[in-house]
Write a protein that holds these residues in place. Structure first.
Motif, PDB file in Angstrom:
ATOM      1  N   UNK A 336       1.044  -1.154  -0.045  1.00 27.05           N
ATOM      2  CA  UNK A 336      -0.021  -0.061  -0.047  1.00 27.05           C
ATOM      3  C   UNK A 336       0.984   1.328   0.085  1.00 27.05           C
ATOM      4  N   UNK A 337       1.778   1.083   0.782  1.00 28.95           N
ATOM      5  CA  UNK A 337       2.777   2.477   0.783  1.00 28.95           C
ATOM      6  C   UNK A 337       3.333   2.626  -0.560  1.00 28.95           C
ATOM      7  N   UNK A 338       3.972   1.679  -1.133  1.00 32.41           N
ATOM      8  CA  UNK A 338       4.453   1.790  -2.462  1.00 32.41           C
ATOM      9  C   UNK A 338       3.509   2.424  -3.488  1.00 32.41           C
ATOM     10  N   UNK A 339       2.218   1.707  -3.502  1.00 31.52           N
ATOM     11  CA  UNK A 339       1.382   2.054  -4.426  1.00 31.52           C
ATOM     12  C   UNK A 339       1.116   3.445  -4.356  1.00 31.52           C
ATOM     13  N   UNK A 340       0.830   3.822  -2.940  1.00 33.52           N
ATOM     14  CA  UNK A 340       0.461   5.312  -2.644  1.00 33.52           C
ATOM     15  C   UNK A 340       1.451   6.449  -3.215  1.00 33.52           C
ATOM     16  N   UNK A 341       2.761   6.151  -2.782  1.00 35.34           N
ATOM     17  CA  UNK A 341       3.935   7.086  -3.171  1.00 35.34           C
ATOM     18  C   UNK A 341       4.245   6.870  -4.682  1.00 35.34           C
ATOM     19  N   UNK A 342       4.124   5.670  -5.141  1.00 35.08           N
ATOM     20  CA  UNK A 342       4.642   5.603  -6.458  1.00 35.08           C
ATOM     21  C   UNK A 342       3.723   5.585  -7.574  1.00 35.08           C
ATOM     22  N   UNK A 343       2.453   5.118  -7.284  1.00 33.14           N
ATOM     23  CA  UNK A 343       1.704   4.970  -8.474  1.00 33.14           C
ATOM     24  C   UNK A 343       0.399   6.260  -8.393  1.00 33.14           C
ATOM     25  N   UNK A 344       0.016   6.437  -7.037  1.00 32.07           N
ATOM     26  CA  UNK A 344      -1.010   7.387  -6.937  1.00 32.07           C
ATOM     27  C   UNK A 344      -0.247   8.763  -6.740  1.00 32.07           C
ATOM     28  N   UNK A 345       0.729   8.630  -6.429  1.00 32.17           N
ATOM     29  CA  UNK A 345       1.606   9.917  -6.361  1.00 32.17           C
ATOM     30  C   UNK A 345       0.996  10.867  -5.153  1.00 32.17           C
ATOM     31  N   UNK A 346       0.880  10.135  -3.686  1.00 31.66           N
ATOM     32  CA  UNK A 346       0.267  10.670  -2.962  1.00 31.66           C
ATOM     33  C   UNK A 346       1.506  11.271  -1.850  1.00 31.66           C
ATOM     34  N   UNK A 347       1.149  12.684  -1.622  1.00 28.03           N
ATOM     35  CA  UNK A 347       2.161  13.434  -1.065  1.00 28.03           C
ATOM     36  C   UNK A 347       1.932  13.581   0.595  1.00 28.03           C
ATOM     37  N   UNK A 348       1.007  12.682   1.174  1.00 28.25           N
ATOM     38  CA  UNK A 348       0.855  12.749   2.672  1.00 28.25           C
ATOM     39  C   UNK A 348       1.940  11.671   3.158  1.00 28.25           C
ATOM     40  N   UNK A 349       1.787  11.402   4.336  1.00 26.59           N
ATOM     41  CA  UNK A 349       2.395  10.568   5.148  1.00 26.59           C
ATOM     42  C   UNK A 349       1.634   9.243   5.326  1.00 26.59           C
ATOM     43  N   UNK A 350       2.491   8.067   5.646  1.00 29.85           N
ATOM     44  CA  UNK A 350       1.660   6.866   5.861  1.00 29.85           C
ATOM     45  C   UNK A 350       2.617   6.057   6.824  1.00 29.85           C
TER      46      UNK A 350
END
Ligand SMILES: *[C@@H]1O[C@H](CO)[C@@H](O)[C@H](O)[C@H]1NC(C)=O
Ligand SMILES: *[C@@H]1O[C@H](CO)[C@@H](O)[C@H](O)[C@H]1NC(C)=O
Ligand SMILES: *[C@@H]1O[C@H](CO)[C@@H](O)[C@H](O)[C@H]1NC(C)=O
Ligand SMILES: *[C@@H]1O[C@H](CO)[C@@H](O)[C@H](O)[C@H]1NC(C)=O
Ligand SMILES: *[C@@H]1O[C@H](CO)[C@@H](O)[C@H](O)[C@H]1NC(C)=O
Ligand SMILES: *[C@@H]1O[C@H](CO)[C@@H](O)[C@H](O)[C@H]1NC(C)=O
Ligand SMILES: *[C@@H]1O[C@H](CO)[C@@H](O)[C@H](O)[C@H]1NC(C)=O
Ligand SMILES: *[C@@H]1O[C@H](CO)[C@@H](O)[C@H](O)[C@H]1NC(C)=O
Ligand SMILES: *[C@@H]1O[C@H](CO)[C@@H](O)[C@H](O)[C@H]1NC(C)=O
Length: 602
Positions: A336-350
């Motif tokens: 989930x971390x990698x998908x959020x950061x690298x695919x969704x391009x989320x800028x929040x924190x996990x």
């Protein structure tokens, strides 16, 4: 009774004291006791009103934040096109038909063994009403000296403070609007004994608008809540249908937070994993990612902080002896971390939330007690935190416990998991004493029937001189602030995270629920717990160099403590018998707010 001293009389008093110090110091004393320096005088008696009405300062609304991911329209293509969006409704009198793997009958079959004696008393979302001004008056001053003796200490201006709760513990309506069963739903269902019915909890599924309004009215800026996986994906598994009623519900929870100026912080799984989801452990990461994607594509633009899994480090041993579930959860988290950061391009924190009541050696001079404490910590934190924060293998203590069958991680797995948490999220309610098992390590470690196996460390809260560590509560939490700096210091120095957020801390007063409302509201001990804990946290920041980035109280409301409504952790009460589930603020919520107003740098 307060005395009013003017500046001039204060100066007079000081002059008098100086004279006295000079004179009394050299004068003979009676029986070694210095004569009193206070001069008694009579004057006329007057009453003074000790209580003035001070009102809570509400949040300014609406909330305005930058976005933390692209909006849904821009990322909806990241979702698999094969997913079915539908709604379910449980009808026990409907005749079962063969309507496929995910039909209404299949949905009803999920619930076949679970019924509840209490149905939710209402099933539509209540409109929020303004909180009455009379509810927003601060209580009289705390009946104790201020605990923070160093008034100059401050949390940084961007300190994230607020309060937390979780879906299963507050929502109620377990079978409402298409929710599927979760692992703890048996608690309080018909047939289980000695537990309160979990089907109502706090009815927050229908009262969330008012709940958020009440947080805002008191000026609580951050609300950490959890999303129910089995509401969103009733069957839990990858590829199974998504329940649109759940998406609409949480969309409105977030929208309501923004309307009232409350920053939403979301947890994806807080002890309420879908029923049977661990049956195929290897598939767990895939199931979790399926659910996470549906939620994050829609909500991540407005959520600055995500927690993937709540307290897996203690939840896993609680539900299973299969420690390889830790690996499944670490992988699920990292996916989930990698998908959020690298695919969704989320800028929040996990992050993932860790529970840990720090083990401190019962006898700190005895090496075997120190070893026991370290072993406890390595099991409780190290199994997950070694790979997550240090890029290291699971501790040897765990890998080498015979019969535990814990498989070492591969280098590739470690690389994937390493660094997939932006900070350390921590629920450090209290510390505890640790000592080796009476029969010795070897005997315990080699005997999987031993109740202490596999950790094989004894724990307790009584000092070796017979005194309790602190004031006890209805459960494990205690007022024992003398260990808070070590609780934070252990994590900070061993795992070296960039920051630590206290994501839960709290105290359920003894027999709270048996008191009348007025008495429950004057929850002095809970306030003491929070004031002490936070004061020590300030010292951890300023004296020990620990970067504490936030604090979220557990909880803003009394809730379902796993079938027990009597263990009240809340800073608000809930009346479960008046038909409306009316909430009342307790004094601790005012004192909690005050602490941050006083001790956050502007
Ligand atoms: C439930 O099913 C029964 C039997 O098919 C039907 O008569 C009833 O209307 C259904 N109830 C609801 C609320 O749909
Ligand atoms: C949490 O609260 C702080 C303090 O009011 C506020 O500045 C911040 O925007 C809120 N949210 C986050 C994620 O920091
Ligand atoms: C995320 O960023 C990458 C690299 O900049 C880009 O290729 C990709 O299209 C972005 N994804 C989304 C959903 O915006
Ligand atoms: C150290 O603790 C162990 C286990 O409690 C005990 O058996 C032993 O006597 C202690 N040693 C000393 C020197 O106190
Ligand atoms: C570990 O494996 C052995 C042999 O297969 C088995 O008997 C034992 O129950 C397993 N232990 C656990 C905790 O599952
Ligand atoms: C873990 O991550 C850190 C920081 O990114 C890096 O320095 C280290 O080499 C990584 N270790 C492994 C084993 O991947
Ligand atoms: C293993 O522990 C159990 C439970 O404490 C105990 O009854 C049993 O005797 C122990 N077995 C051995 C071989 O010590
Ligand atoms: C149920 O909740 C009440 C408080 O509302 C509490 O007094 C009672 O102990 C609880 N029962 C159980 C079995 O936990
Ligand atoms: C809950 O509400 C009922 C009905 O209004 C009332 O009789 C009772 O005293 C309330 N309980 C508390 C603890 O306030």
């Amino acid at each position: 009774m307060s005395t009013k001293i003017s500046n001039s009389s204060l100066i007079g008093l000081l002059v008098q004291l100086q004279i006295c110090f000079a004179e009394c110091g050299s004068s003979p004393t009676t029986g070694g006791c210095l004569a009193s320096t206070a001069s008694s005088t009579y004057s006329s008696f007057t009453y003074e009103q000790e209580s003035t009405d001070r009102y809570a300062i509400p949040l300014t609304s609406p909330l305005s934040l930058p976005t933390f991911a692209p909006a849904f329209d821009a990322v909806s293509t990241l979702l698999p096109t094969s997913v079915v969006y539908t709604t379910y409704s449980l009808n026990r009198s409907a005749t079962a038909v063969d309507d496929g793997l995910y039909g209404q009958s299949a949905y009803a079959a999920l619930w076949v063994s679970l019924t509840y004696s209490q149905e939710p008393p209402f099933t539509t979302t209540a409109s929020p009403t303004p909180v009455a001004t009379s509810e927003l008056i601060f209580p009289p001053p705390l009946p104790a000296r201020p605990l923070n003796e160093d008034k100059s200490l401050r949390f940084p201006c961007d300190f994230i403070w607020g309060a937390a709760a979780s879906a299963w513990q507050i929502e109620g309506g377990l079978q409402a609007e298409g929710r599927g069963p979760a692992v703890f739903d048996a608690i309080g269902s018909v047939g289980t004994v000695g537990m309160n019915d979990s089907n109502v909890a706090d009815m927050s599924y229908f009262l969330y608008k008012q709940d958020i309004a009440r947080l805002a009215a008191l000026g609580i800026p951050n609300y950490s809540f959890s999303i129910s996986w089995s509401r969103v994906v009733p069957f839990g598994t990858a590829g199974s249908p998504v329940n649109t009623q759940a998406l609409e519900h949480y969309e409105d929870v977030i929208k309501t937070c923004y309307e009232y100026g409350v920053t939403p912080i979301a947890t994806l799984m807080h002890i309420d994993s879908p029923f049977g989801i661990f049956d195929d452990m290897d598939a767990f990461p895939e199931h979790f990612l399926h659910y996470a994607k549906e939620v994050m594509t829609r909500f991540a633009d407005r959520i600055p902080i995500w927690f993937t899994i709540n307290e897996p480090n203690i939840a896993v041993p609680y539900v299973s002896r299969n420690y390889n579930i830790f690996t499944a959860q670490l992988k699920a988290h990292a996916e989930v971390y990698h998908w959020y950061k690298e695919v969704l391009n989320g800028t929040g924190r996990i992050a993932t939330k860790f529970a840990n009541n720090l083990a401190v050696p019962l006898d700190p001079t005895n090496q075997s007690h120190i070893d026991a404490s370290i072993r406890y910590q390595e099991f409780t934190l190290g199994i997950m935190a070694n790979p997550l924060f240090l890029g290291q293998q699971i501790p040897k203590a765990a890998l080498q416990t015979p019969g535990l069958n814990l498989t070492a991680l591969t280098d590739e797995e470690i690389k994937f998991i390493n660094g997939s948490a932006d900070f350390w999220a921590f629920d450090p309610y209290v510390a505890q004493f640790a000592y080796p098992p009476e029969e010795g390590y070897d005997a315990c470690i080699s005997n999987s029937s031993n109740p202490l196996w596999p950790v094989c460390v004894g724990t307790g809260n009584t000092q070796s001189n017979g005194w309790l560590m602190g004031a006890i509560s209805d459960t494990y939490s205690m007022i024992a602030p003398q260990y808070v700096r070590q609780q934070l210091g252990y994590v900070w120095n061993v795992y070296k995270p960039s920051g630590i957020m206290v994501t839960e801390f709290g105290f359920p007063q003894i027999a709270d629920s048996e008191q009348e409302l007025r008495v429950q509201q004057f929850d002095f001990e809970r306030s003491m717990y929070y004031q002490n804990f936070l004061t020590e946290t300030l010292h951890a920041v300023h004296s020990d160099g620990v970067n504490v980035i936030g604090a979220l109280a557990w909880s803003w409301i009394d809730n379902n403590e796993f079938g027990n409504f009597g263990h009240q952790y809340g800073m608000q009460t809930v009346n479960r018998t008046d038909g409306l589930f009316t909430r009342h603020y307790k004094r601790s919520i005012f004192d909690y707010v005050d602490f941050f107003h006083n001790y956050i740098a502007s």
